[in-house]
Design a protein around this motif. Structure first.
Motif, PDB file in Angstrom:
ATOM      1  N   PHE B  10      22.455  31.553  33.504  1.00  0.00           N
ATOM      2  CA  PHE B  10      23.227  32.522  33.411  1.00  0.00           C
ATOM      3  C   PHE B  10      23.705  33.244  34.479  1.00  0.00           C
ATOM      4  O   PHE B  10      25.137  33.301  34.747  1.00  0.00           O
ATOM      5  CB  PHE B  10      22.836  33.474  32.290  1.00  0.00           C
ATOM      6  CG  PHE B  10      23.477  34.995  32.199  1.00  0.00           C
ATOM      7  CD1 PHE B  10      24.692  35.011  31.512  1.00  0.00           C
ATOM      8  CD2 PHE B  10      22.763  35.890  32.968  1.00  0.00           C
ATOM      9  CE1 PHE B  10      25.278  36.422  31.323  1.00  0.00           C
ATOM     10  CE2 PHE B  10      23.487  37.247  32.854  1.00  0.00           C
ATOM     11  CZ  PHE B  10      24.765  37.418  32.191  1.00  0.00           C
ATOM     12  N   SER B  13      25.735  30.527  36.727  1.00  0.00           N
ATOM     13  CA  SER B  13      27.254  30.279  36.069  1.00  0.00           C
ATOM     14  C   SER B  13      28.238  31.610  36.220  1.00  0.00           C
ATOM     15  O   SER B  13      29.262  31.263  36.445  1.00  0.00           O
ATOM     16  CB  SER B  13      27.202  29.698  34.666  1.00  0.00           C
ATOM     17  OG  SER B  13      26.467  30.778  33.691  1.00  0.00           O
ATOM     18  N   LEU B  14      27.356  32.645  36.003  1.00  0.00           N
ATOM     19  CA  LEU B  14      28.441  33.936  36.410  1.00  0.00           C
ATOM     20  C   LEU B  14      28.821  33.845  37.672  1.00  0.00           C
ATOM     21  O   LEU B  14      30.359  34.022  37.694  1.00  0.00           O
ATOM     22  CB  LEU B  14      27.505  35.005  35.840  1.00  0.00           C
ATOM     23  CG  LEU B  14      28.238  36.333  35.843  1.00  0.00           C
ATOM     24  CD1 LEU B  14      29.175  36.294  34.462  1.00  0.00           C
ATOM     25  CD2 LEU B  14      27.412  37.784  35.588  1.00  0.00           C
ATOM     26  N   LEU B  16      29.037  31.362  39.750  1.00  0.00           N
ATOM     27  CA  LEU B  16      30.054  30.451  40.043  1.00  0.00           C
ATOM     28  C   LEU B  16      31.573  30.703  39.468  1.00  0.00           C
ATOM     29  O   LEU B  16      32.526  30.450  40.205  1.00  0.00           O
ATOM     30  CB  LEU B  16      29.577  28.929  39.258  1.00  0.00           C
ATOM     31  CG  LEU B  16      30.173  27.895  39.734  1.00  0.00           C
ATOM     32  CD1 LEU B  16      29.439  27.388  41.163  1.00  0.00           C
ATOM     33  CD2 LEU B  16      29.877  26.558  38.935  1.00  0.00           C
ATOM     34  N   MET B  17      31.739  31.324  38.430  1.00  0.00           N
ATOM     35  CA  MET B  17      32.904  31.465  37.666  1.00  0.00           C
ATOM     36  C   MET B  17      33.562  32.571  38.561  1.00  0.00           C
ATOM     37  O   MET B  17      34.669  32.600  38.804  1.00  0.00           O
ATOM     38  CB  MET B  17      32.631  32.017  36.388  1.00  0.00           C
ATOM     39  CG  MET B  17      32.423  30.681  35.180  1.00  0.00           C
ATOM     40  SD  MET B  17      32.701  31.292  33.678  1.00  0.00           S
ATOM     41  CE  MET B  17      31.240  32.452  33.604  1.00  0.00           C
ATOM     42  N   ASP B  20      34.721  31.054  41.661  1.00  0.00           N
ATOM     43  CA  ASP B  20      35.864  30.518  41.291  1.00  0.00           C
ATOM     44  C   ASP B  20      37.253  31.054  41.195  1.00  0.00           C
ATOM     45  O   ASP B  20      38.224  30.640  41.973  1.00  0.00           O
ATOM     46  CB  ASP B  20      35.522  29.600  39.952  1.00  0.00           C
ATOM     47  CG  ASP B  20      36.334  28.400  40.076  1.00  0.00           C
ATOM     48  OD1 ASP B  20      36.238  27.451  40.956  1.00  0.00           O
ATOM     49  OD2 ASP B  20      36.941  28.037  39.154  1.00  0.00           O
ATOM     50  N   THR B  24      40.701  31.685  43.720  1.00  0.00           N
ATOM     51  CA  THR B  24      42.195  31.026  43.447  1.00  0.00           C
ATOM     52  C   THR B  24      43.111  32.343  43.653  1.00  0.00           C
ATOM     53  O   THR B  24      44.333  32.038  43.623  1.00  0.00           O
ATOM     54  CB  THR B  24      42.225  30.488  42.094  1.00  0.00           C
ATOM     55  OG1 THR B  24      41.817  31.709  41.090  1.00  0.00           O
ATOM     56  CG2 THR B  24      41.156  29.733  41.718  1.00  0.00           C
TER      57      THR B  24
END
Lengths: 296, 296, 296, 296
Positions: B10, B13-14, B16-17, B20, B24
């Motif tokens: 968790f 992934s948190l 990473l997002m 990410d 951008t």
């Protein structure tokens, strides 16, 4: 016009009433224009020399506390904080070591000649606390616990009162008045962030509250940069702002190994980080404390 | 345990997002690590030298603006603000002089070689504004007016974007992205206080937002001490805190005679007060601006 | 005592000023005691018969909108909402179909003899919108966009004005005054939740605002249960509360397949859920609308 | 894509963790799916029949309390509230009659066969309170006073726990857990408004909290319409909304002569107003209580 006249009367009466009430409060600077200076085991708070207060969120072991105390002492800091009774959101979270924690703090205070600060959460523990701590902290969750305020008001022990989670400045001042109204004038106020909609920080440091509290009251005003921000990366900038705006002391949390801390691991500095924190504040000339010259 | 494993996944992934998305965004420091420096008529904002921006809340007359401009110039300050289009809570309050106000500002800017900053509230006025102002301000009430943000994004005029009345830092960053996404990178962010339950100040200056915005974006970050506090007696302490915490510029309101101002009379400094404000900041070493040595 | 005398004068002058201002506002019930009833393509809002307004968050396709319109029509509901211009936090989120979306809405309105409601975000789109929609919605992010309010105030098209994200009731009333001050009295107010520290709901439905707005103004007052709660499981309870407290209409979002919605997928009902929502409200006797008897 | 995969894992793990914790809490409906019904001197709260709770803010005299008790009894209401220990912002405000107040309440309860509810503010008063009151109230200012919660948790007396001034729903649930974790399951939760920026009401009634608390816990959920609104004119509309959304009981303040009340005079109903309040709620079919048919 009539309306204009009314506005003038309105303003005049409003000011009169405001002044009137401020005069009657014992905490008010109108009542007592000189700064109150609180003597905590010979360290003065509110004397114009800004102080640092540091220590672990929770007292976890003697070794932990002594390690931190030693590190503070080496930087000339003589105010050690640590939680023995921890008010936690969940009853299943670590609730602190209690009396055992107070004993550890006292030992550290004796060994390094430091003053110790710890939160008390029950009126029934105050008498015991008098023997172990130099400052009784009343935490944010208990700012509205008037029974507790009255009890510490009947001692002559220095008290550090934190602003409630969503207390107005006016409510904070009146909570302080509960303590003074019972006779204890050794009171310090601590801004520790307020609850807002913003989630980037744990709370929102209400930096303006510091000069307002200095104006409205004669008490020392502290800033807790740890609980207001809840982020290790903001401790240093928040401390700079608090010192620049006139806080009498800044409080921050230090733990020998924050990653394994039993509470608030995300916001405590380790000892190396704390040393850098102190050095940066002293070098920036923002923290002009006693030890500044000696030990940058 | 399975739960522990999930927690790790968790967190990973948190992060990473989060990374990410930050990558951008054009405003993100991850995308563009160097500080953006905005050149406003040869005054640089974001270059490490802190600036003052001052001027009346509303442009009321040529005499008023020239008086203030002259006072600023004498202190070495070259950034003049003034409101020509005023978004007011009531339709019956003074709405500003409009184009006439912009012309007055331009005249003052030309006469004293200063850059002028003024708020624009309608997409239809932007083209006109390009001829008169050096910086287009987007006010707090329009931070969520994305049509306006897109329009200024299509110019190359410097833009000063204020945080919305109750915008989160994340929303503020995304509003900034609206401007950059259309091509205009000459953007400055301005913390101006957020709406909270506290009524002792007009808004609550979210001082921590300044270092967060500096970390998360590469844009200059300003502090408006007038609208955040709404109190003349807090302008100086708030400015000290903002400078100490790293604001690239501080904005404050000055009026030749605040008592008769058509808006915000309670929070503007008169010229004598402003001079003292500047002197105190320079003497405190908190404001290290170009003119500091020359003109304390 | 003198203080008591001042208090009385203070209260009297305060009330006088308050009354005075309320009388001058065109939206004030003091100025206009009768309820304003807004006629939207022959459906009356504010006539004492409570209405439902429903439709998808965003217009995504003709098929999507016609499916929802048909479902509403079968339940005797004649007010269809749908977003064509979407103000989104990020410039990279779906921004709506724009004019194409308005055309789809108009087609659905024509085919099923329903009135259509859609948000307009730029003054420049209002003239176009007049040909396609029966009600122009001004969204929460634009409540303080006074230029937009002035523009819709110069039409005679019914307007649905949402409360700003953190607007006070007083600011909301003054925003409404911007519309009436330009001549358009076909105005409806919509409570849609306010921003607070609570995160269990997307916003906090300020249910008390509904009776206050009914008292203070003569305008119809609606409740948007979708944006206030942000949770599908709270739409029905929130609608019950809003109807019980006297909302003139309740607005909720319906999508043929919420899981694939381009915006707000977590808070829209599918058509089966919507049918149950309508049935429960009618059976509970809380929604006493025209179709209640015919089509439970 | 990898990002999509992570999102799915993230959601799954998030839900798993959430469920896991909710299962472990004793207050959770996942742990105990059936509604808890609290028996207060033979009046059941949480049994599906909605109740009214009423009485003066502060106990001021025997005559005052008996007058109110008689009025309630005549309307078939058997739950009487009254404050004997008053936590007040200022130490100089009326602090309540203390034990004397509890005795008056008990006399009224005995004379009219009613259950009495009163706030206790100190752990040291709980044992005494057990002899005088049928329900111990823990007020909003003490929701975070965990020592007090633990103490009432060790009794088997019914407890009415109010939500803190700015407590999140999650914090409220965890405060309830403090009581159940010590063994006392006779607990009722009370939404009483939260602190927001809006000043038109004393607090903002968080109406959505009622269905959320009903879903998340198995405990009865009450609504205090007096403290949430702080306005006499909003008591009736707020009560309608609370009943419609499913509150198990509504609490309101009644005083024989509010104008001379020693606390909260602006928000208490007099007896005639209260009678109309009850009649309107029963006639509206919103309050379906035991006495509804007998005594409209």
């Amino acid at each position: 016009t009539l309306q204009h006249l009314f506005k003038q009367v309105f303003k005049a009466s409003l000011e009169l009433m405001g002044e009137d009430e401020q005069k009657t409060l014992l905490v008010s600077r109108k009542k007592h224009p000189e700064n109150t200076v609180v003597n905590v085991k010979d360290t003065l708070i509110g004397d114009g020399v800004q102080k640092l207060i540091a220590g672990p969120c929770s007292v976890e072991s003697e070794e932990q506390v002594l390690t931190v105390a030693k590190a503070l002492k080496e930087r000339g800091i003589s105010l050690l904080r640590g939680g023995a009774f921890k008010p936690r959101t969940s009853p299943y979270d670590f609730q602190g070591l209690g009396l055992e924690g107070l004993k550890i703090l006292k030992k550290a205070g004796d060994q390094y000649d430091m003053a110790v600060i710890s939160e008390i959460v029950s009126p029934n523990d105050i008498e015991t606390a008098l023997d172990y701590v130099d400052v009784i902290q009343i935490g944010a969750r208990n700012m509205h616990n008037f029974e507790l305020l009255k009890e510490v008001g009947m001692t002559d022990k220095p008290v550090l009162l934190k602003r409630g989670l969503s207390a107005t400045i006016s409510e904070f001042i009146h909570a302080a008045e509960y303590v003074l109204s019972r006779g204890n004038t050794n009171l310090m106020l601590c801004e520790r962030g307020i609850r807002t909609y913003e989630t980037a920080t744990r709370n929102t440091l209400d930096i303006s509250a510091i000069p307002i509290l200095k104006q409205e009251t004669h008490l020392p005003v502290l800033a807790d940069v740890t609980h207001s921000t809840g982020r290790r990366d903001l401790l240093l900038p928040a401390a700079k702002a608090a010192l620049a705006i006139g806080a009498d002391a800044v409080m921050a949390e230090v733990h020998p190994d924050p990653a394994v801390a039993l509470s608030d691991s995300a916001q405590q500095m380790d000892i190396a980080e704390f040393n850098e924190f102190v050095t940066t504040l002293r070098e920036s000339n923002l923290l002009k404390d006693v030890a500044a010259k000696a030990s940058i």
